[in-house]
Design a protein around this motif. Structure first.
Motif, short mmCIF file in Angstrom:
data_model
loop_
_atom_site.label_atom_id
_atom_site.label_comp_id
_atom_site.label_asym_id
_atom_site.label_seq_id
_atom_site.Cartn_x
_atom_site.Cartn_y
_atom_site.Cartn_z
N PHE A 158 -2.24 -6.55 -6.72
CA PHE A 158 -2.42 -5.31 -7.46
C PHE A 158 -2.50 -4.11 -6.50
CE2 PHE A 158 -5.16 -2.02 -9.31
CZ PHE A 158 -4.47 -1.76 -10.49
N GLY A 159 -3.18 -4.28 -5.37
CA GLY A 159 -3.25 -3.21 -4.38
C GLY A 159 -1.87 -2.84 -3.86
N GLU A 160 -1.04 -3.85 -3.61
CA GLU A 160 0.33 -3.59 -3.17
C GLU A 160 1.11 -2.84 -4.24
OE1 GLU A 160 2.38 -7.08 -1.96
OE2 GLU A 160 0.77 -7.78 -0.63
N HIS A 161 0.99 -3.28 -5.49
CA HIS A 161 1.73 -2.63 -6.57
C HIS A 161 1.31 -1.17 -6.72
CE1 HIS A 161 3.44 -6.41 -7.53
NE2 HIS A 161 2.44 -6.90 -8.26
N GLY B 188 -5.17 9.74 0.16
CA GLY B 188 -6.59 9.57 -0.08
C GLY B 188 -6.83 8.36 -0.97
N LEU B 189 -7.60 7.39 -0.46
CA LEU B 189 -7.91 6.17 -1.20
C LEU B 189 -9.42 6.17 -1.44
CD1 LEU B 189 -6.95 3.46 -2.37
CD2 LEU B 189 -7.19 2.47 -0.09
N GLN C 297 -4.11 -0.14 1.50
CA GLN C 297 -4.02 0.54 2.80
C GLN C 297 -2.92 -0.07 3.67
OE1 GLN C 297 -5.36 -0.79 6.07
NE2 GLN C 297 -4.34 0.99 6.97
N MET C 298 -2.85 -1.40 3.70
CA MET C 298 -1.83 -2.06 4.52
C MET C 298 -0.43 -1.79 3.98
SD MET C 298 -3.24 -3.34 7.08
CE MET C 298 -1.80 -4.21 7.68
N GLY D 52 4.54 3.64 6.89
CA GLY D 52 4.34 4.76 7.79
C GLY D 52 3.36 5.81 7.31
N TYR D 53 2.57 5.49 6.29
CA TYR D 53 1.60 6.45 5.76
C TYR D 53 0.19 6.09 6.22
CZ TYR D 53 5.01 8.63 2.71
OH TYR D 53 6.09 9.32 2.25
#
Length: 335
Positions: free
Chosen positions: A298-301, A66-67, A85-86, A92-93
């Motif tokens: 930051f999103g990736e981290h 959940g984001l 999200q990416m 695989g989530y």
């Protein structure tokens, strides 16, 4: 945090096999009613109804995260959400994304719905909610949750928090403007007394007070419309103000528009710095100086930290802040 029940716990409690529990969860007609009733009671007894996708997550290549974002209309948060999200998708989530539009009631509804639908984890940029009841529901469900960009729950031992070093950002911007010869510097945007406003202002306030310079603030919703309004007000009523640091790039972009309307040359007559360094900052004229938070990275981290938690059991630190940098462009350097 209490260990969440697994499908094996349900099977043991009901006295059946793991595959039988899976068939019940899939509403398979092959399971007789008495067995289905036993499994249903076990699910209810253990609270597994709230954690359906948790089974087999360790090392698995599927799951649901959940984001939840406080304002997806803001490109800063949109970039964060897309990046997170990416990152989840590459592992695989699946991600279910919700916008709360800064409404704590909607936030509570979204969280409750996602819990019922069995998300494995939450990454939340929260709307401000004095009650904090939504996070209490998450704690009861035992779902790993990371607060990002804003912190509304002080229990970082339960809900870790990750953000940028906004204090350093404000200080960098203020020192740059003072070094450029500015002395009447205002801070524009942000709702008064909001923690995020105080945080983004604090570096500015610290430097101004240390230099013996007056602090000037214009509070308001961080939008282009507000930025334009304040630029027109400064041009008409406060000609002594020679620079501004904005709560966000959206405010700064609005100020660019307002000053253009008032005939003030940003970069020469007035120096301006935004916050976030969204893509548009480098495309407008004059190009906007801004505090870069590298929201994509930051999103990736954040996503990687959550994956390490739910897959490998490596919990994020209670608090983590990432460095920022000042990107100097025409709006503070001159045209």
């Amino acid at each position: 945090m209490k260990k969440r029940p697994t499908i094996l716990d349900v099977a043991k409690h009901a006295g059946v096999s793991k595959s039988t529990v899976s068939l019940v969860l899939q509403n398979s007609p092959s399971v007789k009613k008495s067995t289905r009733d036993d499994v249903t009671r076990a699910i209810e007894d253990l609270g597994y109804v709230y954690n359906r996708s948790a089974a087999g997550l360790r090392g698995a290549a599927s799951g649901l995260v959940g984001l939840i974002i406080n304002d997806l209309r803001n490109p800063f948060f949109t970039e964060f959400a897309a990046s997170a999200q990416m990152t989840f998708a590459r592992k695989g989530y699946s991600t279910v994304v919700a916008n709360t539009d800064e409404d704590p009631e909607i936030q509570s509804q979204v969280i409750a719905s996602m819990i019922e639908h069995g998300v494995s984890a939450f990454v939340i940029s929260p709307a401000y909610d004095a009650g904090g009841s939504a996070f209490d529901a998450i704690q009861r469900a035992g779902i790993p949750t990371l607060q990002v960009l804003r912190q509304i729950d002080e229990r970082t031992g339960v809900f870790p928090f990750a953000s940028h070093n906004y204090v350093d950002g404000g200080a960098l911007a203020t020192n740059h403007l003072i070094d450029a010869g500015c002395r009447k510097i205002a801070f524009v945007g942000g709702l008064e007394e909001r923690p995020i406003t105080l945080e983004r202002m604090s570096g500015y306030c610290n430097v101004m007070k240390a230099r013996g310079l007056p602090v000037e603030t214009f509070y308001g919703r961080p939008s282009r419309a507000f930025g334009r309004e304040i630029a027109l007000e400064i041009a008409a009523k406060h000609p002594e103000i020679d620079a501004a640091i904005c709560f966000s790039d959206l405010v700064a972009l609005g100020m660019l528009s307002g000053f253009a309307e008032a005939g003030v040359r940003v970069g020469d007559d007035f120096k301006l710095i935004g916050f976030d360094d969204i893509e548009e900052s480098s495309l407008v004229y004059p190009r906007l100086s801004s505090i870069r938070c590298d929201t994509g990275a930051f999103g990736e981290h954040a996503a990687e930290a959550m994956l390490a938690w739910i897959v490998d059991g490596v919990r994020p630190p209670n608090t983590k802040r990432y460095d920022v940098e000042l990107i100097k462009r025409q709006s503070s350097l001159g045209i």
